[in-house]
Enzyme design. Sequence first.
Site, PDB file in Angstrom:
ATOM      1  N   THR A  62      -8.555  -4.162  -0.380  1.00 35.65           N
ATOM      2  CA  THR A  62      -8.854  -4.508  -1.769  1.00 35.65           C
ATOM      3  C   THR A  62     -10.342  -4.402  -2.093  1.00 35.65           C
ATOM      4  O   THR A  62     -10.722  -4.046  -3.203  1.00 35.65           O
ATOM      5  CB  THR A  62      -8.392  -5.961  -2.035  1.00 35.65           C
ATOM      6  N   ASP A  77      -4.490   0.883   2.690  1.00 40.89           N
ATOM      7  CA  ASP A  77      -3.982  -0.475   2.574  1.00 40.89           C
ATOM      8  C   ASP A  77      -3.724  -0.899   4.026  1.00 40.89           C
ATOM      9  O   ASP A  77      -3.122  -0.136   4.798  1.00 40.89           O
ATOM     10  CB  ASP A  77      -2.671  -0.486   1.781  1.00 40.89           C
ATOM     11  N   SER A  78      -4.151  -2.074   4.396  1.00 41.72           N
ATOM     12  CA  SER A  78      -4.082  -2.405   5.830  1.00 41.72           C
ATOM     13  C   SER A  78      -2.648  -2.560   6.321  1.00 41.72           C
ATOM     14  O   SER A  78      -2.416  -2.619   7.528  1.00 41.72           O
ATOM     15  CB  SER A  78      -4.922  -3.634   6.162  1.00 41.72           C
ATOM     16  N   THR A 120      -7.062  -7.425   3.959  1.00 41.58           N
ATOM     17  CA  THR A 120      -6.852  -8.741   4.562  1.00 41.58           C
ATOM     18  C   THR A 120      -5.500  -8.854   5.274  1.00 41.58           C
ATOM     19  O   THR A 120      -5.355  -9.647   6.195  1.00 41.58           O
ATOM     20  CB  THR A 120      -6.932  -9.853   3.488  1.00 41.58           C
ATOM     21  N   ASP A 121      -4.521  -8.050   4.848  1.00 39.21           N
ATOM     22  CA  ASP A 121      -3.151  -8.271   5.340  1.00 39.21           C
ATOM     23  C   ASP A 121      -3.021  -8.159   6.857  1.00 39.21           C
ATOM     24  O   ASP A 121      -2.333  -8.958   7.477  1.00 39.21           O
ATOM     25  CB  ASP A 121      -2.174  -7.295   4.673  1.00 39.21           C
ATOM     26  N   GLN A 137       6.475 -21.382  16.087  1.00 34.25           N
ATOM     27  CA  GLN A 137       6.372 -21.182  14.640  1.00 34.25           C
ATOM     28  C   GLN A 137       5.407 -22.192  14.023  1.00 34.25           C
ATOM     29  O   GLN A 137       5.017 -22.039  12.863  1.00 34.25           O
ATOM     30  CB  GLN A 137       7.760 -21.293  14.002  1.00 34.25           C
TER      31      GLN A 137
HETATM   32  N1  ASP Z   1      -2.955  -5.095   0.674  1.00 31.97           N
HETATM   33  C1  ASP Z   1      -4.377  -5.246   0.886  1.00 31.97           C
HETATM   34  C2  ASP Z   1      -4.697  -4.810   2.299  1.00 31.97           C
HETATM   35  O1  ASP Z   1      -4.481  -5.527   3.226  1.00 31.97           O
HETATM   36  C3  ASP Z   1      -4.782  -6.653   0.653  1.00 31.97           C
HETATM   37  C4  ASP Z   1      -6.259  -6.941   0.821  1.00 31.97           C
HETATM   38  O2  ASP Z   1      -7.086  -6.133   1.142  1.00 31.97           O
HETATM   39  O3  ASP Z   1      -6.614  -8.092   0.589  1.00 31.97           O
HETATM   40  O4  ASP Z   1      -5.137  -3.704   2.481  1.00 31.97           O
END
Ligand code: ASP
Length: 334
Positions: free
Chosen positions: A15, A57-58, A89-90, A269
């Site tokens: 992002t 996108d990760s 972030t993912d 978990q």
């Molecule tokens: N979908 C995005 C990613 O992980 C989300 C992010 O960057 O926060 O690439």
Amino acid sequence: MSDEKRLLIINTGGTLGMDPKKTAPLAPGAVAERVLRHIPEARELANIDMQVLFNLDSANMQPNHWEAIARAIAQKVDEYDGFVVIHGTDTMAYTAAALSYMLTNLGKPVILTGAQRPIAAIRTDARTNLVQALELATCDIPEVGLYFSSKLFRGNRALKASIDDFDAFASPNFPALAEVGLNIDIRHGVLRRPTGLFHLQTGFSNKILSVRLFPGLRPESLMQLLETDIKAFLLEGYGAGTVPSTERSVIPFIREATAQGKMVTLTSQAQTGRVEPAIYEAGCLAIEAGAISCQDMTPTAALVKLMFLLGQFDEDPRRAARAFSQSIAGELTP
Ligand code: ASP
């Protein structure tokens, strides 16, 4: 200035570099100029170069991408004082764990960061995350870290804890390596230091499977997996490391998998705390059947470690099993 630090930003996507005006689905844009244009003050911190390795996108990150990032760092490790990896972030915690295992005896900072909102958005966490990550990359922090919303975590201890908070990451079982407020407070006492020469170790196997246990799970579905080429399982059990052991017991699966030379590891978990299966009979039986405790590793760190160890040991689960309970890069507390 001869003593000016040199930093390399490696962009992998996410992002942070996206164009905020584009409507869904968001795709990474022309990231390099956008990013550097929005942090002019960063030049005061260091001499900064940027390499756009990819723009994903990760969710699309694969082990070959982890290795490409590690190689890019290893190739330039003598040229730069520190590295900042811009990442979605993912799956950032997976990449951070993978880098921590591959970059052996790392003597300088490798800081992953990203953002919940694009850097070009008016209200964004991207600028502060990136600028602070860069500043941390000028410090004496010889670790793979993950910086987000004022905290630097050990990369292999972090997990994405929130979908929409700016404070999106947590490190449930290990304190932050540094906290950024008015001052930068680095916990030097917990930092790992190299004990030998830096080297890169690549190689991951994906013949592993993570299974989340749940009440009602049919053990037959697990048994069927023994017919496949999966070499190691990560069972996500409950609480301190318990598994169903009476009705619909998974104990025969663990026993049979182990007898076949496959590896069965046991995590929880629950997010915080240490897996101690011996506390309850429903955990003890799993260990007696051959399961190996993940101790206080995050499921992410444990999973990537399984991939890495199988990759290092020719996909031989018995050799990987011997190394699994030892710390590679501070991902578990002995
Ligand atoms: N979908 C995005 C990613 O992980 C989300 C992010 O960057 O926060 O690439």
